[in-house]
Design a protein around this motif. Structure first.
Motif, mmCIF file in Angstrom:
data_model
loop_
_atom_site.group_PDB
_atom_site.id
_atom_site.type_symbol
_atom_site.label_atom_id
_atom_site.label_comp_id
_atom_site.label_asym_id
_atom_site.label_seq_id
_atom_site.Cartn_x
_atom_site.Cartn_y
_atom_site.Cartn_z
ATOM 1 N N GLN A 195 -8.196 -3.683 -0.994
ATOM 2 C CA GLN A 195 -7.508 -4.270 0.161
ATOM 3 C C GLN A 195 -8.020 -3.629 1.436
ATOM 4 N N GLY A 198 3.840 -2.330 4.287
ATOM 5 C CA GLY A 198 3.966 -1.100 3.501
ATOM 6 C C GLY A 198 5.390 -0.552 3.520
ATOM 7 N N MET A 224 -2.623 5.011 9.323
ATOM 8 C CA MET A 224 -3.675 4.221 8.696
ATOM 9 C C MET A 224 -4.989 4.236 9.471
ATOM 10 N N MET A 256 -7.466 0.991 -1.131
ATOM 11 C CA MET A 256 -6.707 0.727 0.088
ATOM 12 C C MET A 256 -7.427 1.260 1.320
ATOM 13 N N GLY A 316 0.790 -1.228 0.000
ATOM 14 C CA GLY A 316 0.000 0.000 0.000
ATOM 15 C C GLY A 316 0.815 1.267 0.000
ATOM 16 N N SER A 317 1.603 1.476 1.065
ATOM 17 C CA SER A 317 2.314 2.751 1.128
ATOM 18 C C SER A 317 3.651 2.665 0.403
ATOM 19 N N ASP A 351 -7.006 -3.577 5.244
ATOM 20 C CA ASP A 351 -5.949 -3.980 6.176
ATOM 21 C C ASP A 351 -6.520 -4.314 7.550
ATOM 22 N N ALA A 391 -4.294 -5.084 10.246
ATOM 23 C CA ALA A 391 -2.997 -5.245 10.897
ATOM 24 C C ALA A 391 -3.139 -5.557 12.382
ATOM 25 N N HIS A 449 -4.658 -7.635 4.655
ATOM 26 C CA HIS A 449 -3.233 -7.687 4.979
ATOM 27 C C HIS A 449 -3.058 -7.705 6.494
#
Ligand code: GLN
Ligand code: ZN
Length: 763
Positions: free
Chosen positions: A606, A736, A499, A560, A441-442, A608, A610, A650
């Motif tokens: 996507q 990322g 994020m 994203m 992503g980043s 995320d 995390a 992700h």
């Protein structure tokens, strides 16, 4: 007379003074004397701010981490740093941060290189500690200098000092064996050092020592209850009174163990274990101190003081000075001072209490308990008004959101077709090669990007110029990815500072502090957004950036988003409804964004997650309940799309063994995970479970400036293909790339794409 005390105070400083002092020292820009002077000034200030308490914690200050402090106090240094001849503080930082970590093993002899200690989460908080290392040869020797010096400092300041240490069982439990020994066998060797330490504290004139044993709120390994009895019987010989402190949860099956230990007092987290107060009060010997943590040390809401007094008063009457009142845990986990906030909405601010305000609450409670409610009547009335205002505020409750949540059914989380059918449709549409390449992503967050965001925030840059600047960054990022010949592109996230914050700022129901920093590890702090009300999304949050990026390329552009569980787990959350309820609201808001992206022509999205694993409750028995609502929230956010739309998720960690079933239940078409440092062994969980969907195991460790070679990544992917069919593998980095430089990212991704091509040629 009930007594009031505190378990620990944030050490980072209201303006993060300690962070800046540490970082400047590490860079060689200031001297050790300057660093220690800043530390002493912070301790002095924080003790002054705790004036009026009957007992004030000493030893809760740390240059890096309180567990590492304890390792030094107990003389338990990893073998690799033991013969360091320099200054002790520098050696301490060597363990904390490592030196030339990349090739530490080879450099131990020549230049002092050394691997950093492993870091892991402190219970269910976002604080990370340095894991103590044990072997069968571990020996302990007391180094009480840190505690003694701080005690003397406190005494000079007339502080009613109560030293704080981590208890022997929690210390052992939090560590790891480096060989195949059993670390709990070390208890017999450890206890004499604790005895020596407590005697040394007694010699300083200390009356009470707070011994933290939060491990008691978890399911104890078998035999540990006996070890607790052994340890505390041994420690009963010392001439100081021990306050056994538990926090973060309920004692449950350990409650009777706690009441049997020969200690002078016990602290219970009366916020998380409110329903155990009565049992503990009844079972604890009458001459023991019962300390109740009635002010939430983990969240930022005002305490309902009148309601608290209501149930606390009879206990105070019954126990007198053997009732102590405190925050639930150390205040390390909340920001320092609400008064610093200049831009917080005043109504919302009136509902909040940071560390200093929590201590005020404690003083009000103490006065009301001891002198009757007339003392502090004004403060109690103000508190009541704030509590009522929050309860009744239309800003907290949004009927439309409540109605939407009420109509959620399980079909909302259901994709139209099973994975195999979706995969066929997606592959027909996307026409990706085998081993498709993508990133998480980043892309590098350059100084220019950060400056543009800063200027936009301060008003120096107007909306149009800011949009233009970000679009230029996106265009650059797309050109780079096309040149690298990646298969699935991203826009690079230049517009995101963080994020979670990025989404929180655009959702109704969220507030943001300016100085609400909380230590995460070492000098690192996070500023969790404040989720105060029902969550709704007034307008699309990412669609314009994603469609702009898609307009620049024929390759598929991944939308994203951050998922609902991660947004929740990295926020200060409401205490007036269950976490699961807030999570569902977030899920509905993200679902709208997903559907808007799909409508705008974005084919791959996507989401995320995390922090999904981070939210696991302390006790295993409660894991499934959490996982069920967390997975359901993800599914609701993700699954409102057509079969042709490919959903990615992700996660930047690699322990999936114990939660693989729930990961599979998320049913993302593709999951990208962190694996590069583990030789793909972590894919075993996916193999054994016969995980059915696609996986992108990270092959590029983005935490390191190292540039992985093509051969290395081919090798990793071959290991992956032994565990997951090659047709279902993606090739991507671990996470990322925002902390890396373009000069590192370009060659690393070029090697990654070359690796994917080489792999295709072998099939
Ligand atoms: N999409 C995010 C990024 O690339 C994911 C970050 C994370 O997983 N921590 O930065
Ligand atoms: Zn990640």
């Amino acid at each position: 007379m009930a007594r009031i005390h505190n378990l620990g105070f944030p050490r980072i400083g209201a303006r993060r003074e300690l962070k800046f002092a540490l970082e400047s020292y590490w860079k060689g820009q200031s001297s050790r004397e300057e660093l220690t002077a800043t530390a002493a000034a912070l301790r002095q200030r924080h003790w002054a701010q705790q004036a009026g308490l009957d007992l004030v914690p000493v030893g809760d200050f740390s240059f890096y981490d309180q567990v590492l402090d304890m390792s030094f106090t107990l003389g338990n240094l990893p073998e690799r740093v033991r013969d360091f001849r320099g200054d002790e503080l520098d050696n301490y930082f060597r363990v904390a941060r490592g030196r030339s970590a990349q090739s530490a093993e080879e450099h131990t002899q020549c230049c002092g290189g050394v691997a950093a200690g492993e870091m892991t989460k402190w219970f269910d908080t976002n604080y990370h500690y340095i894991v103590p290392e044990f072997t069968q040869d571990t020996a302990f020797t007391l180094n009480a200098s840190r505690l003694i010096e701080q005690l003397r400092e406190a005494k000079a300041q007339n502080v009613a000092a109560k030293p704080v240490i981590i208890g022997p069982l929690t210390y052992l439990a939090l560590g790891k064996e480096k060989d195949d020994s059993d670390r709990f066998d070390l208890l017999a060797r450890l206890l004499p050092v604790y005895l020596e330490l407590l005697n040394a504290l007694a010699a300083e004139g200390v009356e009470w020592v707070q011994v933290d044993e939060p491990i008691l709120v978890t399911e104890l390994p078998s035999g540990l209850d006996a070890a607790f009895e052994q340890a505390y019987h041994a420690l009963a010989a010392v001439p100081v009174k021990l306050l056994l402190a538990t926090y973060f949860g309920r004692l449950q099956e350990n409650l009777s163990l706690v009441t049997r230990l020969p200690v002078a007092g016990v602290h219970l987290d009366a916020v998380n274990a409110a329903d155990e107060v009565a049992a503990l009060a009844a079972q604890l010997p009458q001459d023991s101190v019962l300390s109740l943590g009635v002010i939430n040390g983990r969240n930022i809401w005002k305490t309902d003081l009148n309601a608290t007094l209501q149930w606390l008063t009879p206990l105070a009457t019954a126990r007198g000075e053997r009732l102590w009142v405190a925050p639930s845990c150390s205040l390390l986990h909340v920001p320092v001072d609400l008064a610093s906030e200049q831009t917080l909405d005043t109504e919302i601010a009136s509902w909040l209490a940071f560390a200093l305000q929590k201590l005020d609450e404690l003083r009000i409670l103490g006065a009301a308990l001891n002198q009757g409610r007339n003392s502090g009547a004004r403060e109690l009335a103000d508190n009541q008004a704030a509590i009522d205002s929050r309860r009744q505020s239309p800003r907290v409750t949004n009927p439309a959101v409540q109605a939407a949540v009420a109509t959620i059914t399980s079909s909302l989380g259901q994709r139209r077709s099973p994975y195999a059918e979706r995969a066929a449709r997606q592959s027909a549409l996307l026409k990706l090669p085998l081993f498709p390449t993508t990133t998480i992503g980043s892309f590098p967050q350059t100084a220019d990007i950060r400056q543009a965001r800063r200027q936009f925030k301060s008003g120096e840059l107007d909306q149009a110029s800011y949009t233009q600047a970000m679009q230029a960054e996106i265009a650059h990022c797309v050109r780079e990815q096309e040149a690298l010949r990646l298969d699935v592109l991203v826009h690079g996230e230049p517009e995101r500072n963080d994020m979670v914050e990025y989404f929180g700022e655009q959702l109704d129901g969220y507030a943001f502090s300016q100085f609400g920093w909380v230590q995460s590890y070492g000098s690192r702090c996070v500023k969790p957004p404040i989720l105060f009300g029902d969550i709704s999304r007034p307008q699309p949050m990412t669609v314009a950036w994603s469609t702009y990026a898609q307009s620049l390329t024929d390759k598929p552009m991944k939308g994203m988003l951050t998922g609902p569980v991660t947004i929740l787990n990295w926020s200060f959350v409401r205490d007036d409804q269950p976490r699961s309820a807030s999570c569902l609201q977030l899920a509905l808001a993200i679902r709208q964004e997903v559907q808007d992206l799909e409508k705008a022509g974005v084919r791959i999205i996507q989401i995320d997650e995390a922090a999904l694993r981070e939210g696991l409750p302390l006790r295993r028995a409660q894991w499934q309940t959490y996982l069920d609502w967390a997975v359901e929230s993800f599914r609701i956010s993700a699954n409102g799309v057509a079969d042709e739309t490919q959903i990615h998720t992700h996660m930047c960690y690699s322990e999936f063994n114990d939660i693989i079933e729930s990961i599979a239940a998320m049913d993302a078409d593709v999951i990208t995970i962190e694996t590069s440092r583990s030789d793909m062994e972590l894919l075993d969980a996916f193999k054994h479970f016969e995980y059915p969907n696609e996986i992108g195991p990270g092959v590029y460790d983005i935490h390191s400036p190292n540039i992985p070679t093509q051969e290395y990544m081919v090798k990793l992917m071959q290991l992956a293909a032994e565990r997951v069919p090659a047709q279902r593998l993606w090739v991507n980095p671990d996470c990322g790339l925002k902390t890396r430089q373009w000069a590192e990212v370009r060659p690393a991704l070029a090697n990654m794409v070359a690796a994917a091509r080489a792999l295709r040629a072998t099939l």
